[in-house]
Structure formats: C-alpha cells, structure tokens
Design a protein around this motif. Structure first.
Motif, PDB file in Angstrom:
ATOM      1  N   ARG A  73       0.893  -1.273  -0.055  1.00 52.26           N
ATOM      2  CA  ARG A  73      -0.231  -0.402   0.114  1.00 52.26           C
ATOM      3  C   ARG A  73       0.510   1.416   0.159  1.00 52.26           C
ATOM      4  O   ARG A  73       0.497   2.266  -0.753  1.00 52.26           O
ATOM      5  N   ARG A  74       2.436   1.314   0.741  1.00 52.09           N
ATOM      6  CA  ARG A  74       2.651   2.405   1.128  1.00 52.09           C
ATOM      7  C   ARG A  74       3.511   2.123   0.000  1.00 52.09           C
ATOM      8  O   ARG A  74       4.596   3.697  -0.991  1.00 52.09           O
ATOM      9  N   PHE A  75       4.148   1.598  -0.769  1.00 53.99           N
ATOM     10  CA  PHE A  75       5.058   1.005  -2.029  1.00 53.99           C
ATOM     11  C   PHE A  75       4.302   0.377  -3.145  1.00 53.99           C
ATOM     12  O   PHE A  75       4.842  -0.470  -3.433  1.00 53.99           O
ATOM     13  N   PRO A  76       3.760   0.940  -3.930  1.00 50.63           N
ATOM     14  CA  PRO A  76       3.196  -0.270  -4.921  1.00 50.63           C
ATOM     15  C   PRO A  76       3.790  -0.079  -6.395  1.00 50.63           C
ATOM     16  O   PRO A  76       3.533  -1.021  -6.686  1.00 50.63           O
ATOM     17  N   ARG A  77       4.907   0.287  -6.360  1.00 48.97           N
ATOM     18  CA  ARG A  77       5.758   0.101  -7.554  1.00 48.97           C
ATOM     19  C   ARG A  77       6.619  -1.106  -7.054  1.00 48.97           C
ATOM     20  O   ARG A  77       6.870  -1.278  -7.693  1.00 48.97           O
ATOM     21  N   PHE A  78       6.509  -1.162  -5.578  1.00 48.35           N
ATOM     22  CA  PHE A  78       7.268  -2.609  -5.316  1.00 48.35           C
ATOM     23  C   PHE A  78       6.924  -3.469  -5.001  1.00 48.35           C
ATOM     24  O   PHE A  78       6.657  -4.212  -4.519  1.00 48.35           O
ATOM     25  N   ALA A  79       5.209  -3.983  -5.331  1.00 47.78           N
ATOM     26  CA  ALA A  79       4.460  -5.198  -5.266  1.00 47.78           C
ATOM     27  C   ALA A  79       4.566  -6.298  -6.016  1.00 47.78           C
ATOM     28  O   ALA A  79       4.903  -6.395  -4.934  1.00 47.78           O
ATOM     29  N   PRO A  80       5.124  -6.478  -6.862  1.00 52.92           N
ATOM     30  CA  PRO A  80       5.477  -7.344  -7.831  1.00 52.92           C
ATOM     31  C   PRO A  80       6.572  -8.131  -6.455  1.00 52.92           C
ATOM     32  O   PRO A  80       6.371  -8.690  -6.691  1.00 52.92           O
ATOM     33  N   GLU A  81       8.056  -7.044  -6.509  1.00 54.81           N
ATOM     34  CA  GLU A  81       9.180  -7.391  -5.796  1.00 54.81           C
ATOM     35  C   GLU A  81       8.630  -7.667  -4.505  1.00 54.81           C
ATOM     36  O   GLU A  81       9.454  -9.118  -3.386  1.00 54.81           O
ATOM     37  N   ILE A  82       7.882  -7.146  -3.618  1.00 56.80           N
ATOM     38  CA  ILE A  82       7.777  -7.935  -2.415  1.00 56.80           C
ATOM     39  C   ILE A  82       6.701  -8.571  -2.213  1.00 56.80           C
ATOM     40  O   ILE A  82       7.369  -9.754  -1.783  1.00 56.80           O
ATOM     41  N   GLY A  83       5.877  -9.061  -3.300  1.00 57.99           N
ATOM     42  CA  GLY A  83       4.359 -10.143  -3.412  1.00 57.99           C
ATOM     43  C   GLY A  83       5.945 -11.296  -3.992  1.00 57.99           C
ATOM     44  O   GLY A  83       5.890 -12.873  -3.099  1.00 57.99           O
ATOM     45  N   LEU A  84       6.976 -11.404  -4.505  1.00 54.77           N
ATOM     46  CA  LEU A  84       8.077 -12.889  -4.301  1.00 54.77           C
ATOM     47  C   LEU A  84       8.498 -12.983  -3.564  1.00 54.77           C
ATOM     48  O   LEU A  84       8.331 -14.491  -3.376  1.00 54.77           O
ATOM     49  N   ILE A  85       8.674 -12.023  -2.517  1.00 51.65           N
ATOM     50  CA  ILE A  85      10.142 -12.379  -2.154  1.00 51.65           C
ATOM     51  C   ILE A  85       9.122 -12.795  -0.454  1.00 51.65           C
ATOM     52  O   ILE A  85       9.927 -14.014  -0.006  1.00 51.65           O
ATOM     53  N   VAL A  86       7.466 -12.817  -0.288  1.00 51.49           N
ATOM     54  CA  VAL A  86       6.659 -13.062   0.465  1.00 51.49           C
ATOM     55  C   VAL A  86       6.477 -14.808   0.736  1.00 51.49           C
ATOM     56  O   VAL A  86       6.212 -15.204   1.693  1.00 51.49           O
ATOM     57  N   GLU A  87       5.842 -15.072  -1.326  1.00 54.76           N
ATOM     58  CA  GLU A  87       5.890 -16.089  -1.595  1.00 54.76           C
ATOM     59  C   GLU A  87       6.985 -16.759  -1.382  1.00 54.76           C
ATOM     60  O   GLU A  87       6.936 -18.103  -0.332  1.00 54.76           O
ATOM     61  N   ALA A  88       7.862 -16.707  -1.512  1.00 55.24           N
ATOM     62  CA  ALA A  88       9.369 -17.628  -1.727  1.00 55.24           C
ATOM     63  C   ALA A  88       9.465 -17.339  -0.057  1.00 55.24           C
ATOM     64  O   ALA A  88       9.205 -18.966   0.845  1.00 55.24           O
ATOM     65  N   PHE A  89       9.254 -16.681   1.042  1.00 61.15           N
ATOM     66  CA  PHE A  89       9.411 -17.135   2.351  1.00 61.15           C
ATOM     67  C   PHE A  89       8.315 -18.284   2.792  1.00 61.15           C
ATOM     68  O   PHE A  89       8.226 -18.826   3.851  1.00 61.15           O
ATOM     69  N   HIS A  90       6.605 -17.683   2.444  1.00 65.46           N
ATOM     70  CA  HIS A  90       5.809 -18.384   2.577  1.00 65.46           C
ATOM     71  C   HIS A  90       6.046 -20.093   1.926  1.00 65.46           C
ATOM     72  O   HIS A  90       6.187 -21.084   3.315  1.00 65.46           O
ATOM     73  N   ARG A  91       6.432 -20.146   1.295  1.00 62.24           N
ATOM     74  CA  ARG A  91       7.190 -21.322   0.741  1.00 62.24           C
ATOM     75  C   ARG A  91       8.167 -22.113   1.497  1.00 62.24           C
ATOM     76  O   ARG A  91       7.459 -23.200   1.496  1.00 62.24           O
ATOM     77  N   GLU A  92       8.952 -21.270   1.225  1.00 63.54           N
ATOM     78  CA  GLU A  92      10.349 -22.588   2.333  1.00 63.54           C
ATOM     79  C   GLU A  92       9.760 -21.919   3.737  1.00 63.54           C
ATOM     80  O   GLU A  92       9.466 -23.458   4.335  1.00 63.54           O
ATOM     81  N   ALA A  93       9.303 -20.940   4.306  1.00 61.69           N
ATOM     82  CA  ALA A  93       8.883 -21.461   6.017  1.00 61.69           C
ATOM     83  C   ALA A  93       7.867 -22.397   6.140  1.00 61.69           C
ATOM     84  O   ALA A  93       7.552 -23.345   7.098  1.00 61.69           O
ATOM     85  N   TYR A  94       6.717 -21.913   5.630  1.00 59.18           N
ATOM     86  CA  TYR A  94       4.823 -22.806   5.727  1.00 59.18           C
ATOM     87  C   TYR A  94       5.067 -24.228   5.205  1.00 59.18           C
ATOM     88  O   TYR A  94       4.182 -24.646   5.031  1.00 59.18           O
ATOM     89  N   GLY A  95       5.664 -23.988   3.993  1.00 62.31           N
ATOM     90  CA  GLY A  95       5.761 -25.325   3.137  1.00 62.31           C
ATOM     91  C   GLY A  95       6.724 -26.136   3.703  1.00 62.31           C
ATOM     92  O   GLY A  95       6.415 -26.845   3.036  1.00 62.31           O
ATOM     93  N   GLU A  96       7.944 -25.526   4.421  1.00 61.14           N
ATOM     94  CA  GLU A  96       8.168 -26.478   4.571  1.00 61.14           C
ATOM     95  C   GLU A  96       9.484 -27.106   4.064  1.00 61.14           C
ATOM     96  O   GLU A  96       9.558 -28.257   3.715  1.00 61.14           O
ATOM     97  N   THR A  97       9.244 -26.593   2.304  1.00 59.91           N
ATOM     98  CA  THR A  97       9.862 -26.464   1.117  1.00 59.91           C
ATOM     99  C   THR A  97      11.463 -25.862   1.106  1.00 59.91           C
ATOM    100  O   THR A  97      11.552 -24.966   1.755  1.00 59.91           O
TER     101      THR A  97
END
Length: 132
Positions: A73-97
């Motif tokens: 919301r505060r950095f809409p220019r970086f939305a794709p980058e932020i989403g990619l990093i958060v998704e990668a973290f989710h896969r690693e931490a919560y998906g345990e892969t």
C-alpha cells in the motif's frame, strides 16, 4: 545527543561502547551484502529491515502476508517484488520446502531491484509522510 545545560558529559567508556556498536553494525551489514542470500528467510529478514528503515516496522502480531500487504500500500511500485519475496518465504517457512535455485534467484533479483539507491528518495518520502 545534544548536551543540556548542567548535564554531565557522557563517560568515555559509553562513547567507546557506542562507537563499537556502530562498527559491529557496519561489519554485519557488509557481511550480509557480500555473503548473499541462500534462503528465503534471509531475504524476508532483509525485507523487514528495509521496511523498518523506511518507517514501516513490522508489528509483532503481523503475519508476513499482512506486512507485505501494508508495504504494498505504501510502495505500490514494489508490489511485484514484495509479493515475490513474501511468497518465497511462505513456501520455505510454511510449506517446509527448499526453494528451487531459479525461485531463489528471482526473489534475490526482486530484492536487489528494491534496494537500489535510485529508490531512496521514495523511501525517504514515505518515511516522513504524515500518513500511517
């Protein structure tokens, strides 16, 4: 810190401690940059520091997705980058892969785009803006 009238100067030992902490922080920052990132959790930690230095520290009860949404919301220019990093973290931490090398490479590329000095004026603007 500005010395007030009648206030005693800081003890030289405390000045040494403050200087030492500054040196250690600089060393840790350089070590992180030179070492690179080998896990999504390291990238997410970097994103947390980036957010804190941009004036948007992650709340203790905030999930990674909520934090990412607030950053978007505060950095809409970086939305794709932020989403990619958060998704990668989710896969690693919560998906345990473990992430595939290309997935980690994409997340690292997103991080390097975000931290470019070209974007510092935007970060300063957000940090000192009046909106929460």
């Amino acid at each position: 810190r500005v010395k007030r009238r009648g206030e005693k100067p800081e003890h030289p030992f405390y000045l040494f401690i403050r200087f030492w902490r500054l040196l250690v922080a600089a060393y840790e920052g350089m070590r992180r940059r030179l070492k690179g990132y080998h896990r999504a959790a390291e990238l997410y930690g970097a994103l947390n520091r980036w957010g804190r230095h941009s004036g948007l520290a992650r709340a203790g009860s905030e999930t990674p997705a909520e934090f990412g949404s607030r950053l978007n919301r505060r950095f809409p220019r970086f939305a794709p980058e932020i989403g990619l990093i958060v998704e990668a973290f989710h896969r690693e931490a919560y998906g345990e892969t473990e992430l595939a090398p290309d997935q980690l490479a994409r997340a690292c590329s997103a991080w390097y785009r975000m931290r470019s000095p070209l974007h510092w004026p935007l970060r300063v603007k957000v940090r000192f803006s009046a909106f929460p």
